[in-house]
Design a protein around this motif. Sequence first.
Motif, PDB file in Angstrom:
ATOM      1  N   PRO A  48     -39.374  -9.401  66.139  1.00  0.00           N
ATOM      2  CA  PRO A  48     -39.664  -8.678  65.199  1.00  0.00           C
ATOM      3  C   PRO A  48     -41.090  -8.591  64.525  1.00  0.00           C
ATOM      4  N   ARG A  49     -41.714  -7.277  64.523  1.00  0.00           N
ATOM      5  CA  ARG A  49     -42.989  -7.478  63.509  1.00  0.00           C
ATOM      6  C   ARG A  49     -42.804  -7.195  62.192  1.00  0.00           C
ATOM      7  N   HIS A  50     -43.452  -7.602  61.284  1.00  0.00           N
ATOM      8  CA  HIS A  50     -42.985  -7.355  59.828  1.00  0.00           C
ATOM      9  C   HIS A  50     -44.508  -6.921  59.058  1.00  0.00           C
ATOM     10  N   PHE A  51     -45.095  -5.695  59.654  1.00  0.00           N
ATOM     11  CA  PHE A  51     -46.071  -5.079  59.026  1.00  0.00           C
ATOM     12  C   PHE A  51     -45.524  -4.058  57.952  1.00  0.00           C
ATOM     13  N   PHE A  52     -46.252  -4.343  56.798  1.00  0.00           N
ATOM     14  CA  PHE A  52     -45.675  -3.496  55.492  1.00  0.00           C
ATOM     15  C   PHE A  52     -46.814  -2.738  54.992  1.00  0.00           C
ATOM     16  N   ASN A  53     -46.631  -1.633  54.626  1.00  0.00           N
ATOM     17  CA  ASN A  53     -47.527  -0.551  53.989  1.00  0.00           C
ATOM     18  C   ASN A  53     -48.678  -0.535  54.928  1.00  0.00           C
ATOM     19  N   GLY A  54     -48.211  -0.244  56.207  1.00  0.00           N
ATOM     20  CA  GLY A  54     -49.378   0.166  57.033  1.00  0.00           C
ATOM     21  C   GLY A  54     -49.179  -0.742  58.477  1.00  0.00           C
ATOM     22  N   ASP A  55     -49.683  -0.389  59.381  1.00  0.00           N
ATOM     23  CA  ASP A  55     -49.781  -0.973  60.731  1.00  0.00           C
ATOM     24  C   ASP A  55     -50.708  -2.260  60.747  1.00  0.00           C
TER      25      ASP A  55
END
Length: 453
Positions: free
Chosen positions: A357-364
């Motif tokens: 899983p990726r964990h980008f928050f508030n944008g990519d």
Amino acid sequence: MRLGSINGLRCKQLKLVVLAFFMIFILWKWEEGTYYNTENLHPDSLVLTHPANSRFVDQHTSSEEDFPSVDSFPDSVVKVEKQATGAPPPLSAVSVSVDVADEKEASRSDPKECNHRNGIWVSDKRRPLYSGFGCKQWLSESWSCRLTQRIDFDYEQFRWQPEACEMPEFEASQFLRRMQDKTIAYVGDSLGRQMFQSMMCMATSGEEREDVEDVGVEYGFILAPGAKRPDGWAYRFPSTNTTILYHWSSTLCDLEPLNSSDPTTSYAMHLDRPPAFVRDNLHRIHVLVLNTGHHWNRGKLRANKWEMYLGGVPNNNRNIAVIWKAKNFTIHSVVKWLDAQLPHHPHLKAFYRSISPRHFFNGDWNTGGSCDSTSPLAKGSGIFQNHSDDADAEGAVMGTRVKLLDITALSRLRDEGHISRYSIKATQGIQDCLHWCLPGVPDTWNEILAAQL
């Protein structure tokens, strides 16, 4: 005559009543003596829940993923897991159950099956298994967060405790003895390469090893003209004749240049063919771990000049041409092919690893997305569910002899373990919330792999 008939009927009725009372008495004595005998009652093996400690976890991140169907949670029911025997108490024990009906059905079976998917992260001061300072021989410096400006390293000191079984402690020399005369091959994208480097560090305990041989040339791993790196690495431990290798194949498709004499040529991306490396070397491999996922987007296809092919010709099936459907088609195709090969290679154990899983928050990654958390397990420490978060991977291996190495849900709880802004090579303002710090979460993937061998 009539009076005699009536008396006879009443006599029969009286006999039936007496017989009924006698049967009731017998049944009552039998139940009292056996069914309700406390010595025959068995304790229920259900996982105990503590509603007072329940916490709702919102982990939907589908809008941040290339493929929401892979990395998003379904509607879930949250409950608290029991503490693992002998394990330190978790910070929290939040878990996700996908299907309550399935869970009730499963709860009737005793004992529970150990699938390593369900369990809790527990603090363990004996971690990490190796030092990020010391494993420079095998570990890319951009993935060794100990070599960056990062100052928090709590993420290194957790281990995964499966719910229904004990996971054996990984010990390097013992593992190599178990893998005597065997070859372990990782084939996939950069997350597969992280798993490979993690295993090299684990197998050497992060120490310099002059005796370990570079045997990449035996597998065709040479640096091509103009290339930044070879398309794989292979190392052999002479003491046990154990080989650990990695081959780069970001989509698990066989790639074929359309014009081999043209350095700028496009490539046929055969959705229905496994990588040539796997086909050519399967007989030499004893443990195979495949993965793909994050390179399936239009940008990657254009940048690499990959063109979808099916049946040896350009793909004209518009339905399959949809990116996520092409990915799923490929995964199913490769797993089906591999399953058909296994009877001819009885020494081979094959795994398909679910998506990281990726964990980008508030944008990519390119729109200001970040993963600045330094608090381990802020959203819970436990997982309990009846299906994988990677439904595509789970569906592909279902009914085959290829095993699912299911690491998606347990890794989703570790958003603090990414490289984040500390990557040495990262452009200022861009954070790496896809790759993991090493030592770190991929070590656990390898521990689960080793436990299943």
